[in-house]
Design a protein around this motif. Structure first.
Motif, PDB file in Angstrom:
ATOM      1  N   MET A 135       0.756  -1.394  -0.250  1.00  0.00           N
ATOM      2  CA  MET A 135       0.058   0.018  -0.057  1.00  0.00           C
ATOM      3  C   MET A 135       0.823   1.351   0.030  1.00  0.00           C
ATOM      4  SD  MET A 135      -3.326  -0.806   2.403  1.00  0.00           S
ATOM      5  CE  MET A 135      -4.322  -2.276   2.165  1.00  0.00           C
ATOM      6  N   ARG A 136       1.946   0.990  -0.755  1.00  0.00           N
ATOM      7  CA  ARG A 136       2.581   2.473  -0.893  1.00  0.00           C
ATOM      8  C   ARG A 136       2.840   2.835  -2.251  1.00  0.00           C
ATOM      9  NH1 ARG A 136       7.105   3.923   2.279  1.00  0.00           N
ATOM     10  NH2 ARG A 136       8.377   4.248   0.678  1.00  0.00           N
ATOM     11  N   LEU A 137       2.512   4.302  -2.230  1.00  0.00           N
ATOM     12  CA  LEU A 137       2.330   4.638  -3.680  1.00  0.00           C
ATOM     13  C   LEU A 137       3.702   4.528  -4.561  1.00  0.00           C
ATOM     14  CD1 LEU A 137       0.184   6.737  -5.114  1.00  0.00           C
ATOM     15  CD2 LEU A 137       1.824   8.468  -4.672  1.00  0.00           C
ATOM     16  N   LEU A 138       3.222   3.868  -5.781  1.00  0.00           N
ATOM     17  CA  LEU A 138       4.507   3.748  -6.780  1.00  0.00           C
ATOM     18  C   LEU A 138       5.525   4.859  -7.298  1.00  0.00           C
ATOM     19  CD1 LEU A 138       2.520   1.141  -8.937  1.00  0.00           C
ATOM     20  CD2 LEU A 138       4.327   0.405  -7.447  1.00  0.00           C
ATOM     21  N   PRO A 139       6.623   4.699  -7.094  1.00  0.00           N
ATOM     22  CA  PRO A 139       7.289   5.987  -7.556  1.00  0.00           C
ATOM     23  C   PRO A 139       7.260   6.512  -9.118  1.00  0.00           C
ATOM     24  CG  PRO A 139       8.674   3.960  -7.611  1.00  0.00           C
ATOM     25  CD  PRO A 139       7.396   3.717  -7.201  1.00  0.00           C
ATOM     26  N   GLY A 140       6.922   7.612  -8.995  1.00  0.00           N
ATOM     27  CA  GLY A 140       6.836   8.209 -10.476  1.00  0.00           C
ATOM     28  C   GLY A 140       5.333   8.342 -10.896  1.00  0.00           C
ATOM     29  N   VAL A 141       4.345   8.093 -10.287  1.00  0.00           N
ATOM     30  CA  VAL A 141       2.950   8.408 -10.765  1.00  0.00           C
ATOM     31  C   VAL A 141       2.317   9.661 -10.192  1.00  0.00           C
ATOM     32  CG1 VAL A 141       2.479   5.732 -10.348  1.00  0.00           C
ATOM     33  CG2 VAL A 141       2.070   7.383  -8.657  1.00  0.00           C
ATOM     34  N   GLU A 142       3.127  10.406  -9.284  1.00  0.00           N
ATOM     35  CA  GLU A 142       2.861  11.737  -9.160  1.00  0.00           C
ATOM     36  C   GLU A 142       3.370  12.725 -10.276  1.00  0.00           C
ATOM     37  OE1 GLU A 142       6.669  11.375  -6.828  1.00  0.00           O
ATOM     38  OE2 GLU A 142       4.980   9.870  -7.349  1.00  0.00           O
ATOM     39  N   ALA A 143       2.719  13.746  -9.823  1.00  0.00           N
ATOM     40  CA  ALA A 143       3.015  14.974 -10.766  1.00  0.00           C
ATOM     41  C   ALA A 143       4.422  15.646 -10.144  1.00  0.00           C
ATOM     42  CB  ALA A 143       2.267  16.184 -10.792  1.00  0.00           C
ATOM     43  N   PRO A 144       5.608  15.957 -10.995  1.00  0.00           N
ATOM     44  CA  PRO A 144       6.918  16.402 -10.487  1.00  0.00           C
ATOM     45  C   PRO A 144       6.516  17.703  -9.265  1.00  0.00           C
ATOM     46  CG  PRO A 144       6.822  16.240 -12.722  1.00  0.00           C
ATOM     47  CD  PRO A 144       5.489  15.891 -12.407  1.00  0.00           C
ATOM     48  N   GLY A 145       7.347  17.466  -8.137  1.00  0.00           N
ATOM     49  CA  GLY A 145       7.196  18.371  -7.281  1.00  0.00           C
ATOM     50  C   GLY A 145       6.240  18.161  -6.073  1.00  0.00           C
TER      51      GLY A 145
ATOM     52  N   LEU B  98       0.696  14.831   1.722  1.00  0.00           N
ATOM     53  CA  LEU B  98      -0.479  14.059   1.524  1.00  0.00           C
ATOM     54  C   LEU B  98      -1.111  14.584   0.348  1.00  0.00           C
ATOM     55  CD1 LEU B  98      -2.228  15.003   5.069  1.00  0.00           C
ATOM     56  CD2 LEU B  98      -1.092  12.811   4.460  1.00  0.00           C
ATOM     57  N   ASP B  99      -0.487  15.367  -0.457  1.00  0.00           N
ATOM     58  CA  ASP B  99      -0.977  15.538  -1.826  1.00  0.00           C
ATOM     59  C   ASP B  99      -0.480  14.308  -2.870  1.00  0.00           C
ATOM     60  OD1 ASP B  99      -2.077  17.897  -1.388  1.00  0.00           O
ATOM     61  OD2 ASP B  99      -0.508  19.227  -1.863  1.00  0.00           O
ATOM     62  N   LEU B 100       0.325  13.514  -2.260  1.00  0.00           N
ATOM     63  CA  LEU B 100       0.715  12.311  -3.022  1.00  0.00           C
ATOM     64  C   LEU B 100      -0.455  11.525  -3.347  1.00  0.00           C
ATOM     65  CD1 LEU B 100       4.057  11.464  -1.250  1.00  0.00           C
ATOM     66  CD2 LEU B 100       3.926  12.196  -3.823  1.00  0.00           C
TER      67      LEU B 100
END
Length: 265
Positions: free
Chosen positions: A243-253, A257-259
């Motif tokens: 249940m950890r967010l995969l790397p790179g799926v978020e917008a840069p920066g 909690l915004d992740l």
């Protein structure tokens, strides 16, 4: 009532928590209930202090639990839920949630959270087997146990709005309320809307109260049309097995909690 009006009529549960019937919280509750009913909606109210709601989970919640047995709250809660043997007060509140199309929680922000009596309502009513657990669909998403409902937090805050901003000393209000928005509503499948807040609540002048009611009315009118907070769903493939967010799926920066918000677009 016209066919269009009938189709738009919704069922809304308002849960309110304040010990003073003449408080701002109580006034906003009365406004919300009247406004929603005037719009043609059905409204039920759980006024926890007026109900003298039992706030703590203990062995009394599970009459069939052996007196000399170790109390495993999650296990006892699930067994009582699935067997239909919850205490009448809890069963009645669960039925209100099942009945509802939306849930509004109205409360003062005390110590960066909700009053204990409201937390106790969640502790007891959102039982394992009803709101979460292996007997119901998995959490964090539109397919979870209480999916199909919208949820709105309406909070009164003593501090100024700037103190709850991105550079405010208290942190962003969205972050302060994240445990409720994400950890209660979204975890159980409800679609949380952006919170409504009235700041400077300790000495709110009459003209500011009128303005607050006007703003609150607009939010209530949009209860079923506003876009919910775009939290990521657990089933969408953005998280690994831990249940950890995969790397790179978020917008840069993006950080903090915004992740756990889906990127725009």
């Amino acid at each position: 009532m016209t066919e269009t009006t009938a189709r738009q009529r919704k069922k809304i549960l308002v849960v309110t928590a304040h010990p003073e019937s003449r408080s701002l919280t109580s006034a906003l509750t009365a406004f919300a209930v009247g406004h929603l009913r005037a719009a043609g909606h059905e409204v039920r109210v759980s006024d926890l202090y007026a109900m003298k709601w039992k706030a703590v989970v203990d062995a009394d919640d599970f009459p069939e639990h052996p007196a000399d047995g170790r109390l495993d709250v999650m296990g006892a809660s699930e067994r009582a839920t699935l067997a239909g043997r919850l205490t009448p007060d809890v069963a009645a509140e669960q039925e209100k949630i099942r009945w509802s199309d939306a849930v509004v929680l109205q409360f003062p922000l005390w110590w960066f959270s909700m009053p204990a009596i409201l937390k106790g309502w969640i502790d007891r009513v959102f039982s394992r087997g009803f709101a979460y657990g292996p007997a119901v669909p998995p959490p964090y998403g539109g397919g979870a146990a209480l999916a199909g409902r919208r949820a709105l937090l309406s909070v009164t805050v003593g501090a100024r709005e700037g103190a709850f901003s991105d550079r405010g000393v208290h942190g962003r209000l969205a972050d302060v309320l994240h445990p409720i928005q994400h950890g209660v509503f979204w975890f159980t499948g409800m679609a949380p809307l952006e919170p409504f807040a009235v700041y400077g609540a300790s000495d709110l002048p009459q003209d500011a109260f009128a303005a607050a009611c006007e703003a609150y009315g607009r939010r209530l009118d949009a209860l079923f049309t506003d876009e919910p907070v775009p939290f990521r769903a657990l089933a969408d493939g953005d998280y690994d097995r831990d249940m950890r967010l995969l790397p790179g799926v978020e917008a840069p920066g993006t950080s903090g909690l915004d992740l756990h918000l889906r990127p725009a677009g």
